[in-house]
Design a protein around this motif. Structure first.
Motif, PDB file in Angstrom:
ATOM      1  N   LYS A   5       0.690  -1.274  -0.037  1.00 52.85           N
ATOM      2  CA  LYS A   5      -0.575   0.072   0.306  1.00 52.85           C
ATOM      3  C   LYS A   5       0.708   1.043   0.021  1.00 52.85           C
ATOM      4  N   VAL A  10      -3.420   4.885   1.665  1.00 50.80           N
ATOM      5  CA  VAL A  10      -3.633   4.316   2.714  1.00 50.80           C
ATOM      6  C   VAL A  10      -4.723   5.980   3.326  1.00 50.80           C
ATOM      7  N   TYR A  97      -5.684  -4.260   8.057  1.00 51.07           N
ATOM      8  CA  TYR A  97      -5.203  -3.226   8.607  1.00 51.07           C
ATOM      9  C   TYR A  97      -5.734  -3.362  10.453  1.00 51.07           C
ATOM     10  N   TYR A 125      -0.528  -2.294   8.063  1.00 50.71           N
ATOM     11  CA  TYR A 125      -0.963  -2.265   7.174  1.00 50.71           C
ATOM     12  C   TYR A 125      -0.023  -4.181   6.783  1.00 50.71           C
TER      13      TYR A 125
END
Length: 128
Positions: A5, A10, A97, A125
């Motif tokens: 990610k 995010v 997450y 994550y």
């Protein structure tokens, strides 16, 4: 590590979790030409994310509110916004997450005639 990610992804996840807040939301920074009619708004930004299997970064959620007088911040609005943001994000989990509140502070922006609550969250994550 196909599930990596980026900080942009995010920030979009966090923005989605703040759907209960009806104020305008901006990623990274607020626009320079913000309309004078906008009295409150949210800015979401993130510090760098690592590339480990357990990725971690810090996300700042800044809720801005116009001052109620010269140098006098709107305590009621900022306190309520802080509670709403904490309720939406602190302890939020999904299969990949976990979000935890790390800190909060109120910061003045006298050049804009406003203050904002800066809420910093750790975003962890797990790459699968």
């Amino acid at each position: 590590m196909t599930a990596f990610k980026s900080t942009d992804e995010v920030m979009k996840i966090v923005e989605g979790l703040l759907g209960s807040i009806s104020q305008p939301k901006y990623l990274k920074s607020s626009p320079e030409d913000l309309s004078p009619s906008v009295k409150e708004y949210v800015v979401i930004n993130a510090l760098p994310i690592n590339a480990n299997v357990m990725q971690k970064c810090y996300v700042n959620v800044n809720y801005h509110a116009r001052d109620i007088g010269p140098g006098r911040y709107d305590y009621t609005t900022l306190a309520s916004a802080s509670q709403t943001i904490a309720s939406a994000l602190d302890g939020a989990t999904a299969s990949s997450y976990l979000i935890d509140l790390e800190s909060q502070e109120t910061i003045p922006e006298p050049e804009r005639g406003e203050h904002y609550t800066n809420m910093r969250f750790s975003f962890k994550y797990i790459n699968k």
